[in-house]
Design a protein around this motif. Structure first.
Motif, PDB file in Angstrom:
ATOM      1  N   UNK A   1       0.868  -1.179   0.000  1.00 17.83           N
ATOM      2  CA  UNK A   1       0.000   0.000   0.000  1.00 17.83           C
ATOM      3  C   UNK A   1       0.903   1.227   0.000  1.00 17.83           C
ATOM      4  N   UNK A   2       0.677   2.109  -0.989  1.00 13.33           N
ATOM      5  CA  UNK A   2       1.498   3.307  -1.088  1.00 13.33           C
ATOM      6  C   UNK A   2       0.759   4.373  -1.866  1.00 13.33           C
ATOM      7  N   UNK A   3       0.390   5.489  -1.266  1.00 14.38           N
ATOM      8  CA  UNK A   3       0.497   5.824   0.149  1.00 14.38           C
ATOM      9  C   UNK A   3      -0.735   5.339   0.919  1.00 14.38           C
ATOM     10  N   UNK A   4      -0.567   5.080   2.194  1.00 12.44           N
ATOM     11  CA  UNK A   4      -1.676   4.588   3.014  1.00 12.44           C
ATOM     12  C   UNK A   4      -2.611   5.733   3.415  1.00 12.44           C
ATOM     13  N   UNK A   5      -3.883   5.379   3.554  1.00  7.64           N
ATOM     14  CA  UNK A   5      -4.891   6.310   4.047  1.00  7.64           C
ATOM     15  C   UNK A   5      -5.473   5.755   5.345  1.00  7.64           C
ATOM     16  N   UNK A   6      -6.133   6.624   6.101  1.00  6.83           N
ATOM     17  CA  UNK A   6      -6.716   6.200   7.375  1.00  6.83           C
ATOM     18  C   UNK A   6      -7.682   5.026   7.186  1.00  6.83           C
ATOM     19  N   UNK A   7      -8.446   5.075   6.077  1.00  6.58           N
ATOM     20  CA  UNK A   7      -9.452   4.039   5.848  1.00  6.58           C
ATOM     21  C   UNK A   7      -8.856   2.684   5.468  1.00  6.58           C
ATOM     22  N   UNK A   8      -7.539   2.617   5.305  1.00  5.72           N
ATOM     23  CA  UNK A   8      -6.883   1.331   5.027  1.00  5.72           C
ATOM     24  C   UNK A   8      -6.661   0.522   6.304  1.00  5.72           C
ATOM     25  N   UNK A   9      -6.956   1.118   7.458  1.00  6.12           N
ATOM     26  CA  UNK A   9      -6.825   0.382   8.717  1.00  6.12           C
ATOM     27  C   UNK A   9      -7.755  -0.821   8.690  1.00  6.12           C
ATOM     28  N   UNK A  10      -7.179  -2.012   8.824  1.00  2.00           N
ATOM     29  CA  UNK A  10      -7.932  -3.256   8.670  1.00  2.00           C
ATOM     30  C   UNK A  10      -6.997  -4.424   8.967  1.00  2.00           C
ATOM     31  N   UNK A  11      -7.567  -5.630   8.934  1.00  3.25           N
ATOM     32  CA  UNK A  11      -6.752  -6.837   8.960  1.00  3.25           C
ATOM     33  C   UNK A  11      -6.642  -7.335   7.531  1.00  3.25           C
ATOM     34  N   UNK A  12      -5.421  -7.614   7.101  1.00  2.00           N
ATOM     35  CA  UNK A  12      -5.183  -8.119   5.748  1.00  2.00           C
ATOM     36  C   UNK A  12      -4.911  -9.616   5.851  1.00  2.00           C
ATOM     37  N   UNK A  13      -5.789 -10.369   5.211  1.00  6.63           N
ATOM     38  CA  UNK A  13      -5.752 -11.823   5.292  1.00  6.63           C
ATOM     39  C   UNK A  13      -5.228 -12.415   3.997  1.00  6.63           C
ATOM     40  N   UNK A  14      -4.373 -13.393   4.144  1.00  2.00           N
ATOM     41  CA  UNK A  14      -3.924 -14.167   2.999  1.00  2.00           C
ATOM     42  C   UNK A  14      -4.497 -15.573   3.134  1.00  2.00           C
ATOM     43  N   UNK A  15      -4.910 -16.155   2.032  1.00  3.60           N
ATOM     44  CA  UNK A  15      -5.435 -17.514   2.027  1.00  3.60           C
ATOM     45  C   UNK A  15      -4.895 -18.236   0.802  1.00  3.60           C
ATOM     46  N   UNK A  16      -4.871 -19.563   0.888  1.00  3.87           N
ATOM     47  CA  UNK A  16      -4.453 -20.344  -0.276  1.00  3.87           C
ATOM     48  C   UNK A  16      -5.311 -21.589  -0.411  1.00  3.87           C
ATOM     49  N   UNK A  17      -5.385 -22.095  -1.629  1.00  2.00           N
ATOM     50  CA  UNK A  17      -6.119 -23.334  -1.889  1.00  2.00           C
ATOM     51  C   UNK A  17      -5.431 -24.078  -3.022  1.00  2.00           C
ATOM     52  N   UNK A  18      -5.745 -25.366  -3.129  1.00  2.00           N
ATOM     53  CA  UNK A  18      -5.116 -26.206  -4.151  1.00  2.00           C
ATOM     54  C   UNK A  18      -5.406 -25.693  -5.554  1.00  2.00           C
ATOM     55  N   UNK A  19      -6.644 -25.272  -5.758  1.00  2.00           N
ATOM     56  CA  UNK A  19      -7.086 -24.790  -7.065  1.00  2.00           C
ATOM     57  C   UNK A  19      -8.214 -23.795  -6.838  1.00  2.00           C
ATOM     58  N   UNK A  20      -8.820 -23.290  -7.895  1.00  2.00           N
ATOM     59  CA  UNK A  20      -9.808 -22.225  -7.718  1.00  2.00           C
ATOM     60  C   UNK A  20     -11.187 -22.736  -7.322  1.00  2.00           C
ATOM     61  N   UNK A  21     -11.516 -23.991  -7.642  1.00  2.00           N
ATOM     62  CA  UNK A  21     -12.859 -24.497  -7.324  1.00  2.00           C
ATOM     63  C   UNK A  21     -12.798 -25.882  -6.699  1.00  2.00           C
ATOM     64  N   UNK A  22     -13.900 -26.273  -6.059  1.00  2.00           N
ATOM     65  CA  UNK A  22     -14.047 -27.603  -5.448  1.00  2.00           C
ATOM     66  C   UNK A  22     -12.929 -27.912  -4.462  1.00  2.00           C
TER      67      UNK A  22
END
Lengths: 111, 114
Positions: B79-100
């Motif tokens: 994030x560049x530049x950050x704003x006040x409204x960017x305050x949040x939790x940023x989650x990363x997730x992964x899966x084997x493939x896109x479906x099922x």
């Protein structure tokens, strides 16, 4: 556009009460459906999932959900909640490979 | 099996500063997601990768947010530049493939912009 709607923002129950959390989605094609749970201070964990087959799916900790295709719904149920079920619950839908979440329902169980 | 790793866990920055988050998905997972979760809301998908290609970035504010997954494994979100409204939790997730298949989540990075 794909969307997910959870009916209740905050639910308060006493221990041993029955639970049903509503979830509706909008997507015209085949979907995968999920309920995730987030306990305080922990990461999102999968409760249960539906890909195909029997529309009544059972998950961990006594939770179950029923997929009703005609109603675009995937409601979560538990016959008797425990204090340890206090958490935030998220319904999620994967339509066309895109995983979208509802806004969440906070469940508070009073001992 | 190791889970999805994210760092840092917490970050506090001033508005207009830049910040970067790192994610290491579960080994062998081709699909990687970045979500933004503002307090009291559900996770909002920012960007989705399939290997090192972008599948969806329709909700990514591209004027300030960027993400890459150069070798199809680790990913960074900036994030560049950050704003006040960017305050949040940023989650990363992964899966084997896109479906099922199910997605596995990391612990998240809690960003506070002051």
């Amino acid at each position: 556009a794909q969307s997910v709607s959870q009916h209740n923002h905050h639910v308060i129950l006493s221990e041993a009460a029955s639970l049903e959390l509503g979830c509706n989605y909008s997507y015209g094609g085949t979907v995968n459906l999920f309920w995730y749970v987030q306990y305080p201070g922990q990461h999102l964990q999968l409760l249960l999932k539906y890909f195909s087959g029997d529309p009544l799916v059972k998950g961990i900790k006594g939770f179950e959900a029923e997929f009703i295709k005609s109603k675009f719904s995937f409601n979560l149920r538990k016959p008797s909640v425990q204090w340890s079920d206090t958490a935030e619950y998220f319904c999620a839908v994967n339509g066309g490979g895109k995983l979208i979440f509802g806004q969440g329902t906070e469940l508070s169980v009073k001992p | 099996e190791a889970g999805v790793a994210q760092s840092p866990r917490y970050k506090i920055i001033e508005k207009r500063q830049s910040v970067a988050f790192w994610c290491n998905p579960i080994s062998g997972h081709a699909t990687l997601y970045w979500y933004q979760q503002i307090l009291g809301q559900g996770p909002k998908l920012l960007i989705q990768f399939q290997n090192n290609g972008v599948v969806d970035d329709s909700q990514l504010p591209k004027d300030r947010f960027s993400a890459e997954r150069l070798k199809g494994v680790d990913s960074t979100l900036k994030i560049q530049p950050a704003k006040l409204e960017d305050s949040a939790v940023y989650l990363c997730a992964s899966s084997l493939r896109t479906e099922n298949t199910e997605a596995f989540f990391g612990q998240g990075t809690r960003l506070t912009v002051v």
